[in-house]
Design a protein around this motif. Sequence first.
Motif, PDB file in Angstrom:
ATOM      1  N   MET A   1      -2.524  11.113  -1.929  1.00 49.98           N
ATOM      2  CA  MET A   1      -2.254  11.006  -0.495  1.00 49.98           C
ATOM      3  C   MET A   1      -2.060   9.557  -0.050  1.00 49.98           C
ATOM      4  SD  MET A   1      -6.117  11.785   0.855  1.00 49.98           S
ATOM      5  CE  MET A   1      -6.352  12.869  -0.556  1.00 49.98           C
ATOM      6  N   PHE A   2      -2.495   8.603  -0.884  1.00 52.08           N
ATOM      7  CA  PHE A   2      -2.360   7.191  -0.524  1.00 52.08           C
ATOM      8  C   PHE A   2      -1.300   6.486  -1.379  1.00 52.08           C
ATOM      9  CE2 PHE A   2      -6.938   8.269   0.156  1.00 52.08           C
ATOM     10  CZ  PHE A   2      -6.912   8.267   1.539  1.00 52.08           C
ATOM     11  N   GLU A   3      -0.468   7.273  -2.068  1.00 50.27           N
ATOM     12  CA  GLU A   3       0.485   6.693  -3.010  1.00 50.27           C
ATOM     13  C   GLU A   3       1.458   5.722  -2.349  1.00 50.27           C
ATOM     14  OE1 GLU A   3      -0.215   9.849  -2.766  1.00 50.27           O
ATOM     15  OE2 GLU A   3      -0.991  10.492  -4.717  1.00 50.27           O
ATOM     16  N   THR A   4       1.794   5.975  -1.083  1.00 50.42           N
ATOM     17  CA  THR A   4       2.783   5.123  -0.405  1.00 50.42           C
ATOM     18  C   THR A   4       2.156   3.888   0.232  1.00 50.42           C
ATOM     19  OG1 THR A   4       2.572   6.400   1.642  1.00 50.42           O
ATOM     20  CG2 THR A   4       4.251   7.126   0.062  1.00 50.42           C
ATOM     21  N   TRP A   5       0.825   3.788   0.190  1.00 50.43           N
ATOM     22  CA  TRP A   5       0.139   2.653   0.811  1.00 50.43           C
ATOM     23  C   TRP A   5       0.127   1.471  -0.153  1.00 50.43           C
ATOM     24  CZ3 TRP A   5      -4.805   4.160   3.998  1.00 50.43           C
ATOM     25  CH2 TRP A   5      -4.486   5.207   4.891  1.00 50.43           C
ATOM     26  N   ASP A   6       0.346   0.275   0.383  1.00 49.42           N
ATOM     27  CA  ASP A   6       0.239  -0.909  -0.464  1.00 49.42           C
ATOM     28  C   ASP A   6      -1.230  -1.313  -0.590  1.00 49.42           C
ATOM     29  OD1 ASP A   6      -0.473  -2.265   1.877  1.00 49.42           O
ATOM     30  OD2 ASP A   6       1.480  -3.215   2.120  1.00 49.42           O
ATOM     31  N   ALA A   7      -1.491  -2.281  -1.457  1.00 53.97           N
ATOM     32  CA  ALA A   7      -2.872  -2.678  -1.746  1.00 53.97           C
ATOM     33  C   ALA A   7      -3.592  -3.188  -0.500  1.00 53.97           C
ATOM     34  CB  ALA A   7      -2.892  -3.741  -2.838  1.00 53.97           C
ATOM     35  N   THR A   8      -2.884  -3.933   0.334  1.00 56.82           N
ATOM     36  CA  THR A   8      -3.516  -4.496   1.541  1.00 56.82           C
ATOM     37  C   THR A   8      -3.997  -3.401   2.480  1.00 56.82           C
ATOM     38  OG1 THR A   8      -2.097  -6.451   1.410  1.00 56.82           O
ATOM     39  CG2 THR A   8      -3.155  -6.002   3.527  1.00 56.82           C
TER      40      THR A   8
END
Length: 264
Positions: A1-8
């Motif tokens: 579910m967080f695959e599209t989120w960048d590290a920041t």
Amino acid sequence: MFETWDATKRIAEAKRLTERLVDHAHYLLDIRENNVIVVYSDQLAKQIPRSYAANAFNLFREAMHQIEIVRLSALWDQAQIDNETILTVIELVDNEEVIKTLAEAARAQYARVPEPMDPNEPAEEREFALKFLQEINAKRGEEHANNAVAGLRKAIADARAIKSSSQLKSIHHLRHKHVAHYLTQTKEERSGEIIAPMKVGDEKPVLEASLKIMELLYCWVNGVGISFEESQKIDKKCARELWSNCKFEIVDRSKPTASMLRNR
């Protein structure tokens, strides 16, 4: 579910959720220390004689135990964007770029080198001192970064182990079927999985493991060391202060007492 989120973005949300988890843990520890006396000792129970009052007291103890189960189980609900749970934080940080970024943040804590001591010393000696301090800080920074990676990986591995443990499954099963919901069958039962009934005390190792995982996450995600040990001592003191001074006197109203006879 967080695959599209960048590290920041992942780290920012993990920090926020970890703060919330610590708040939830403090409340749970308050309940736990009260239950150590109310549920797990006979300090109060031995004051209650065979009477109708015993029924009410047993209901009170059961309710106290159930709210602890509900709160502990909630810490381990599935990872979801809106769930303030340990597994949500684990999903956010279980990412190589996130771990690398957090390790760099740990290393950066030792990046700043103080100015050499005495400005009146010869330039050659000041340069030597500066180089020495840089080498020391670089070594400390590298150790801190390695500790961050090891701590995060341990938190992830331990959380995965707890998630699949028989104790947590039993706790979830009790909550879903008998406490928070009235289900004929749980999802696990419908799929054919056999869940062992929860035994009193199963919650203790799960709680202890949860606290250690949260300490690791708070240290390496939020960059601040935390220990629940002092909080537990305070919670224990508060619980003892109440229940050690709480005395039950159960009077059978169907029988006349001396004061009742005097007032006739």
